[in-house]
Design an enzyme around this catalytic site. Structure first.
Site: not given
Ligand code: IVH
Length: 484
Positions: A51-53, A99, A128, A130, A132, A151, A188, A240, A331, A425, A428, A443, A448
């Site tokens: 439906e969305f599409d 950070l 909160e 972090k 990645d 960034r 992020e 964030y 970390k 190889c 073969c 190889c 092969c």
């Molecule tokens: S606050 C001044 N909150 O971690 C930077 N950063 O290692 C303060 N990151 O470049 C950012 N989760 O991209 C903040 N809950 C979070 C985050 C967070 C991931 C990243 C952010 C920053 C990097 C630094």
């Protein structure tokens, strides 16, 4: 007179039709934005994908027929365009810092103590996840997304607005009406695990190099010149912090937590994980809790971020040249496990490259059963002095494909012999060559069976003819049964 009499009903008809179209477009745009939000932010869709599409298609058709109502913020603009462009560089009004990283409870204790000393008044720390991924700055004007900048080097970044518009959890238009006239949100961009796995599976089938981790994949996806590629990778944005703000007449947020609540009310995706940690003990408890939860989250996190909740106190503490003084990251250590290296297998790819793979006694690593790991090449095996039947340590340091850290020499059984990389190889049997300056053995036999099989798989894959429903298994079966 006669002339105008004839024209006017016609004109009238046109303008009513136009009004109907205009209203229809508006209604479709609003509905689609709402469904986007339900789906991507609330994870609670109220209509089917189909439906969305269909609604999206209807809007596309209307917009194409009526270019006078084009709007760069229309939901149709999320699907990407064919335009390819170079990225423009934009200077950040305030630099995007990093950070301070800590790796132990003691260092987090130092952080709490320093804040207590510098502030000399009671304070609250909010913790909160972090995330990645890769950081991004989003600028909104009059409630609409006007610019997205990476960034970069912290001082200036790439303008990736067109790509960011394809990310469904980035509101193109904010909900409600109580937001600053212009402001910048930082957060992020992540590639959820499910998407990451799907993407890598596809790349494996096409024999393209795999993404080592979702962070690289997210960053790479954002820097695509073709926005369709970005749109096809379901990235996610999590906010964030706030950057530059111009909010005449609005009371500033007193706490980070209340800011996050506002972001949520405007339609941003903010996970409900923020937690007030009043002591180092509480900070540790939360860290340990998340370390356990980590593997059940839909995206990768690499630690916990602790922030002073009070925004005035944040400003009072300020920044060093590199990082805020009011926040710190604790970390996670990389995920490691010990297991037996049953065999070093050597695979042959489409281009004839011999790739060593560690076949392992299955072991759980971060909630996932692992039975294979990359060994890269001959030199790496020699550097680690890996031998078949060794007990090895494997790790996943943000990388999804585990790495072999090395053998546990104290546990090495007697009689193991150094691994001899094959000079023929393994499929073969014809001589393999390692060219000067290259790490890989190849190889060179064009006939092969492994090279042929892999080439056909590549030929029918998305990168080639994109033959639906024919993958490696089919090709293998066809070759084995002698039909190809
Ligand atoms: S606050 C001044 N909150 O971690 C930077 N950063 O290692 C303060 N990151 O470049 C950012 N989760 O991209 C903040 N809950 C979070 C985050 C967070 C991931 C990243 C952010 C920053 C990097 C630094």
């Amino acid at each position: 007179m006669n002339f105008s009499f004839q024209l006017s009903p016609f004109n009238f008809h046109l303008s009513t039709e136009k009004m109907v179209v205009k209203d229809k477009i508006k209604a479709l745009r609003e509905a689609l934005e709402q469904h986007n939000y339900n789906y991507y932010v609330l994870s609670a869709p109220t209509i089917s994908d189909r439906e969305f599409d269909e609604m999206m298609k209807e809007l596309q058709v209307l917009e194409e027929a009526h270019p006078e109502y084009a709007d760069p913020h229309s939901p149709t603009q999320r699907v990407g365009s064919d335009l390819s462009k170079e990225f423009e560089q934009v200077v950040h009004k305030y630099p995007m810092l990093s950070l301070g990283n800590t790796y132990s409870e003691d260092e987090v204790k130092d952080f709490y103590e320093r804040i207590a000393r510098d502030l000399n008044e009671p304070f609250e720390i909010v913790a909160e996840l972090k995330y990645d991924g890769t950081s991004i700055s989003l600028t909104y004007g009059d409630g609409r997304l006007v610019r997205a900048v990476t960034r970069g080097d912290g001082t200036r970044g790439d303008d990736v607005t067109a790509n960011v518009k394809t990310i469904r959890s980035v509101p193109l238009k904010l909900m409600g009406d109580r937001y600053p006239a212009t402001f910048e949100i930082r957060g992020e961009i992540l590639l959820p695990w499910a998407e990451f796995d799907r993407l890598n599976k596809e790349r494996e089938e096409q024999e393209e190099p795999l993404f080592a981790n979702p962070r690289n994949a997210a960053a790479g996806s954002l820097r695509q010149l073709d926005t369709n590629v970005t749109a096809g990778r379901r990235l996610r944005f999590l906010a964030y912090s706030l950057g530059e703000v111009d909010a005449p007449g609005m009371t500033p947020w007193t706490t980070h937590s209340s800011l996050m609540a506002s972001l949520k009310s405007w339609g941003f995706d903010t996970p409900p994980e923020g937690r007030i940690c009043r002591s180092v003990e509480e900070a540790r408890a939360y860290y340990e809790h998340l370390e356990k939860e980590r593997d059940d989250l839909p995206f990768e996190i690499d630690g916990v971020v602790y922030k002073l909740d009070n925004r005035e106190a944040q400003a009072a503490l300020g920044y060093t040249a590199r990082a805020p003084r009011f926040a710190v990251a604790w970390k996670f250590t990389s995920r490691k496990a010990e297991t037996r290296l049953k065999k070093i297998a050597v695979q042959v790819g489409r281009t004839g490259v011999l790739t060593p793979v560690a076949e392992l006694e299955p072991v759980s690593l971060g909630g996932v059963m692992v039975s294979r790991a990359t060994l890269h090449n001959e030199d790496e095996i020699r550097r680690l002095d890996l031998r078949e039947n060794d007990i090895v340590i494997i790790q996943r340091a943000g990388d999804v494909i585990p790495d072999v850290v090395g053998p546990v020499l104290e546990k090495r059984p007697e009689g193991l012999v150094p691994f001899e990389f094959p000079h023929v190889c393994p499929v073969c049997g014809s001589p393999a060559r390692r060219l000067e300056g290259e790490a890989a053995w190849r190889c060179l036999n064009m006939a092969c069976p492994a090279v042929i099989m892999r080439s056909i798989v590549h030929f029918v894959s998305k990168a080639g003819l994109d033959v639906d429903g024919v993958g490696a298994k089919w090709v293998e079966a066809l070759i084995e049964s002698g039909r190809v």
